[in-house]
Design an enzyme around this catalytic site. Structure first.
Site, PDB file in Angstrom:
ATOM      1  N   ASP A   1     -10.808   2.169   4.475  1.00  0.00           N
ATOM      2  CA  ASP A   1     -11.114   0.736   4.330  1.00  0.00           C
ATOM      3  C   ASP A   1     -12.622   0.514   4.198  1.00  0.00           C
ATOM      4  O   ASP A   1     -13.052  -0.577   3.818  1.00  0.00           O
ATOM      5  CB  ASP A   1     -10.606  -0.055   5.549  1.00  0.00           C
ATOM      6  CG  ASP A   1      -9.241  -0.692   5.315  1.00  0.00           C
ATOM      7  OD1 ASP A   1      -8.907  -0.936   4.136  1.00  0.00           O
ATOM      8  OD2 ASP A   1      -8.527  -0.947   6.293  1.00  0.00           O
TER       9      ASP A   1
ATOM     10  N   LYS B   1       0.840  -1.204   0.000  1.00  0.00           N
ATOM     11  CA  LYS B   1       0.000   0.000   0.000  1.00  0.00           C
ATOM     12  C   LYS B   1       0.878   1.258   0.000  1.00  0.00           C
ATOM     13  O   LYS B   1       0.620   2.208  -0.739  1.00  0.00           O
ATOM     14  CB  LYS B   1      -0.929  -0.011   1.233  1.00  0.00           C
ATOM     15  CG  LYS B   1      -1.983  -1.127   1.148  1.00  0.00           C
ATOM     16  CD  LYS B   1      -2.710  -1.377   2.458  1.00  0.00           C
ATOM     17  CE  LYS B   1      -3.611  -2.604   2.322  1.00  0.00           C
ATOM     18  NZ  LYS B   1      -4.262  -3.005   3.574  1.00  0.00           N
TER      19      LYS B   1
ATOM     20  N   GLN C   1      -4.284  -1.737  10.033  1.00  0.00           N
ATOM     21  CA  GLN C   1      -4.159  -3.041   9.383  1.00  0.00           C
ATOM     22  C   GLN C   1      -4.639  -4.153  10.314  1.00  0.00           C
ATOM     23  O   GLN C   1      -4.249  -4.215  11.482  1.00  0.00           O
ATOM     24  CB  GLN C   1      -2.688  -3.275   8.983  1.00  0.00           C
ATOM     25  CG  GLN C   1      -2.445  -4.549   8.208  1.00  0.00           C
ATOM     26  CD  GLN C   1      -3.110  -4.566   6.826  1.00  0.00           C
ATOM     27  OE1 GLN C   1      -3.073  -3.569   6.092  1.00  0.00           O
ATOM     28  NE2 GLN C   1      -3.742  -5.678   6.481  1.00  0.00           N
TER      29      GLN C   1
END
Ligand code: NAP
Length: 295
Positions: free
Chosen positions: A119, A52, A96
């Protein structure tokens, strides 16, 4: 049979975002800024976050990696999230997953300001998605829909069978596909571990578009696929592979070699849905930037 090539599509999306970022910076504004919070040192999480951050560099986004030790307390993590929520220089951030067991994942995800939740996991974004309002969409389901759209695979009037009902993949995907509008308007059947096996097999066999999001290699066999169906394999399971340098290899939920010849389109694993997920996270970051900094 045609492969749905997530690597090529995700590259296209990254190139589009790069052009957009160049125009933003040329107009004298700052570039979008994505922050990733990584707790502990899980190998898989390290790899995902590294991808990412690298992609941000390619596009021209600013990116920041915040590392926390695996013994960080929930209170400390929540305090860090509060400071990211308040920071005008941060457009979007992710924490994460998975998190260490002593931290309540739900508390953490719900602490993220919905406009920065790139997200797309916050209940506000989930609710707005379900209602068809403006929302940051969960990246993997959005990536699947984007893939169908870019290959011009019609979903209207089609029967989509989604196997797996998790909060981050199966359930939101079932909502996106059944919403009204372009690349929705499907009739969706959602299966899960409590769907009796015989029923699941007969439903899968009726699917025009079959999505597997289970995390169990070999879930979809050739006798479960209608000839000409579109098959989307979201599953990614690491299986031991002594011949591979890493010692493991990624496998999807679909028995690819036997199923692929029957299909009209199919995603490979790796190189299918996975790269689309990262691309959609990056697209959400641009959307979050535009929410916060209207041109
Ligand atoms: N490519 C990507 O970017 C990406 C992104 C996210 C996830 N993934 C992968 O996608 C897979 C699913 O992820 P997830 O987070 O959704 O997993 P998850 O939270 O474990 O959910 C799995 C779902 O599969 C269902 N299930 C389990 N066994 C089943 C069976 N025998 N028959 C029918 N349904 C069954 C479960 O049912 P219950 O609800 O009844 O337990 C659950 O709804 C994993 O391999 C994950 O690594 C890939």
């Amino acid at each position: 049979m045609q492969l749905l090539d997530g690597n090529t599509l995700s590259q296209q999306i990254k190139d589009e975002l790069r052009d957009q970022t160049t125009r933003i910076v040329e107009s004298g504004r700052r570039a979008p800024h994505l922050v990733a919070v990584l707790v502990g040192n899980d190998g898989g999480s390290e790899t995902y976050v590294a991808h990412k951050i690298k992609a941000c560099g390619y596009i021209g986004y600013r990116s920041t990696l915040i590392r926390k030790e695996s013994d960080v307390t929930e209170a400390e993590l929540l305090a860090r999230i509060a400071s990211l929520n308040a920071d005008d220089e941060v457009d979007g951030f992710i924490v994460q997953l998975p998190l260490p067991k002593h931290i309540d994942e739900r508390n953490v995800l719900e602490a993220i300001e919905p406009h920065k939740d790139v997200d797309g996991f916050h209940p506000v974004n989930f609710g707005n998605m379900a209602l068809g309002n403006r929302a940051l969409l969960p990246a993997t389901p959005a990536g699947v829909v984007e893939m169908l759209a870019r290959y011009d695979i019609e979903t209207k009037g089609k029967h989509c069978v989604v196997i797996g009902r998790s909060r981050i993949v199966g359930r939101p995907l079932s909502i996106l596909l059944s919403r009204g509008g372009a690349f929705g308007d499907a009739t969706v059947t959602l299966c899960h571990s409590r769907t009796p096996d015989a029923l699941l097999r007969s439903l899968a066999l009726q699917a025009d578009i079959l999505v597997a999001a289970v995390g169990r290699p070999g879930t979809i066999t050739a006798d479960m696929v209608k000839p000409g169906a579109v098959v989307i394999d979201v599953g990614t399971t690491r299986v031991p592979a002594p011949d591979a340098k890493s010692g493991w290899r990624l496998r999807g939920d679909v028995d690819f070699d036997a199923v692929a010849p029957l299909t009209s389109y199919i995603t490979p694993v790796p190189g299918g849905v996975g790269p689309m997920t990262i691309a959609m996270l990056l697209k959400n970051t641009m959307t979050a930037y535009q929410f916060a900094n209207p041109a």
